[in-house]
Design a protein around this motif. Structure first.
Motif, short mmCIF file in Angstrom:
data_model
loop_
_atom_site.label_atom_id
_atom_site.label_comp_id
_atom_site.label_asym_id
_atom_site.label_seq_id
_atom_site.Cartn_x
_atom_site.Cartn_y
_atom_site.Cartn_z
N MET A 9 0.84 -1.20 0.00
CA MET A 9 0.00 0.00 0.00
C MET A 9 0.87 1.25 0.00
SD MET A 9 -2.81 1.24 2.82
CE MET A 9 -1.52 1.59 4.03
N ILE A 10 2.01 1.21 0.72
CA ILE A 10 2.90 2.36 0.79
C ILE A 10 3.50 2.68 -0.58
CG2 ILE A 10 5.01 3.27 1.85
CD1 ILE A 10 2.58 3.08 3.69
N ASP A 11 3.74 1.64 -1.39
CA ASP A 11 4.26 1.86 -2.74
C ASP A 11 3.28 2.69 -3.56
OD1 ASP A 11 6.72 0.44 -2.59
OD2 ASP A 11 5.60 -1.45 -2.73
N LEU A 12 2.00 2.39 -3.44
CA LEU A 12 0.98 3.14 -4.18
C LEU A 12 0.91 4.58 -3.69
CD1 LEU A 12 0.25 0.27 -5.06
CD2 LEU A 12 -2.15 0.88 -4.86
N ASP B 26 0.70 -11.86 -0.26
CA ASP B 26 1.61 -12.73 0.45
C ASP B 26 1.31 -12.67 1.95
OD1 ASP B 26 4.34 -13.20 1.97
OD2 ASP B 26 4.57 -14.13 0.01
N LYS B 27 1.13 -13.84 2.55
CA LYS B 27 0.73 -13.87 3.96
C LYS B 27 1.84 -13.40 4.90
CE LYS B 27 -2.63 -17.59 3.31
NZ LYS B 27 -3.04 -18.97 3.68
N LYS B 28 3.10 -13.52 4.47
CA LYS B 28 4.20 -13.11 5.33
C LYS B 28 4.56 -11.64 5.16
CE LYS B 28 6.33 -17.70 5.70
NZ LYS B 28 7.57 -18.50 5.48
N SER B 29 4.80 -11.25 3.90
CA SER B 29 5.22 -9.86 3.65
C SER B 29 4.04 -8.90 3.58
CB SER B 29 6.00 -9.78 2.33
OG SER B 29 5.15 -10.06 1.23
N LEU B 30 2.82 -9.45 3.33
CA LEU B 30 1.60 -8.66 3.16
C LEU B 30 1.62 -7.80 1.89
CD1 LEU B 30 0.90 -7.51 6.84
CD2 LEU B 30 0.10 -9.56 5.64
N ALA B 31 2.60 -8.05 1.02
CA ALA B 31 2.67 -7.34 -0.25
C ALA B 31 1.77 -8.03 -1.28
CB ALA B 31 4.10 -7.29 -0.76
N TYR B 32 1.45 -7.33 -2.35
CA TYR B 32 0.54 -7.84 -3.37
C TYR B 32 1.31 -8.19 -4.64
CZ TYR B 32 -3.13 -5.95 -0.36
OH TYR B 32 -3.96 -5.69 0.71
N ARG B 33 0.87 -9.26 -5.30
CA ARG B 33 1.49 -9.71 -6.54
C ARG B 33 0.40 -10.13 -7.52
NH1 ARG B 33 3.24 -13.96 -2.86
NH2 ARG B 33 1.78 -15.72 -2.97
N PRO B 34 0.74 -10.25 -8.82
CA PRO B 34 -0.26 -10.68 -9.81
C PRO B 34 -0.82 -12.07 -9.47
CG PRO B 34 1.67 -9.78 -10.89
CD PRO B 34 2.03 -9.93 -9.46
#
Length: 269
Positions: A23-26, A53-61
């Motif tokens: 979210m911070i990237d956006l 991703d359950k660990k990093s909480l980042a989003y991917r395609p």
């Protein structure tokens, strides 16, 4: 901006960054309010466009997008992918674009995408230029080893009859009045091309023309092509030219990685 437009912007950023996004990237990269960033990422995840991703909480395609990317690859040839990249870049910047191939020590134009800005020096499909004096040619040569490049030019770069002293008389595109004068100078320019990820040519094969280009190979077909944006020399500031080069590089990297091109797979962001 509609949710569809916002989602497209997020996917374009992900393609450009070639990594998972938070979210911070956006917020940082798209100047998006935290509430909007959180909402669009949640909606894209719920509709199956993204996975978290359950660990990093980042989003991917998501796997859906991966499956669609294979469909695009199967239905699009490399030249069509390059042409589509030029459509995107041309719509954004208004400059003329070319798709070219290396033939011997010349680079040959295969397709032209006319720009929306006035540009009198446009060339046509089939036009030949010296590979060492064009951005598309040097982008293709940069994929070879220095030893291979030296072997291409055992007698040096310039034809025996020499280039015209007056740029206005240099009507033979394979006899550039400017550009690398020796193979050693070409090797230095090739090193710069590899370092920045795109080739830059100014007032070389065509006097008064500047271009930035990249090359891509399709391992499955063995095909290797380059594409570039071309514009009048002096029409853009150095910072803008760098921006154009980076935009071309981003498109090439996206295509190259989708095809499994090792050159772009190894190229650092």
């Amino acid at each position: 901006m509609s949710i569809l437009e916002t989602a497209t912007t997020v996917l374009r950023l992900m393609a450009k960054e070639q990594r998972e996004l938070s979210m911070i990237d956006l917020v940082d990269r798209l100047d998006m309010p935290k509430s909007s960033a959180s909402r669009v990422l949640k909606q894209m995840t719920e509709t199956g466009l993204l996975e978290r991703d359950k660990k990093s909480l980042a989003y991917r395609p998501s796997m859906l997008l991966l499956e669609l990317s294979h469909l695009v690859r199967a239905s699009s040839s490399l030249i069509d992918m390059c042409a589509q990249a030029l459509e995107t870049l041309g719509a954004r910047y208004g400059h003329t674009g070319y798709v070219s191939v290396l033939e011997g020590n010349d680079v040959v134009v295969l397709r032209v995408r006319p720009g929306s800005l006035a540009f009198r020096a446009m060339t046509n499909p089939g036009h030949r230029s010296a590979s060492w004096a064009t951005s598309t040619g040097r982008a293709l040569l940069a994929r070879e080893t220095d030893e291979s490049i030296r072997a291409r030019f055992p007698l040096g770069l310039r034809p025996a009859h020499g280039a015209a002293a007056d740029p206005a008389q240099a009507d033979d595109a394979r006899s550039p009045n400017r550009g690398p004068a020796t193979v050693d100078a070409l090797i230095e320019e090739i090193a710069a091309t590899r370092s920045r990820g795109y080739a830059l040519a100014q007032n070389e094969a065509l006097y008064g023309v500047c271009s930035v280009g990249c090359a891509i190979a399709d391992p499955s077909s063995g095909e290797c092509l380059s594409f570039c944006l071309s514009f009048p020399s002096g029409a853009e500031e150095a910072a803008t030219i760098a921006e154009l080069g980076e935009a071309v590089r981003a498109e090439a990297r996206t295509i190259g990685r989708s095809l499994g091109d090792p050159y772009w797979g190894a190229f650092a962001r």
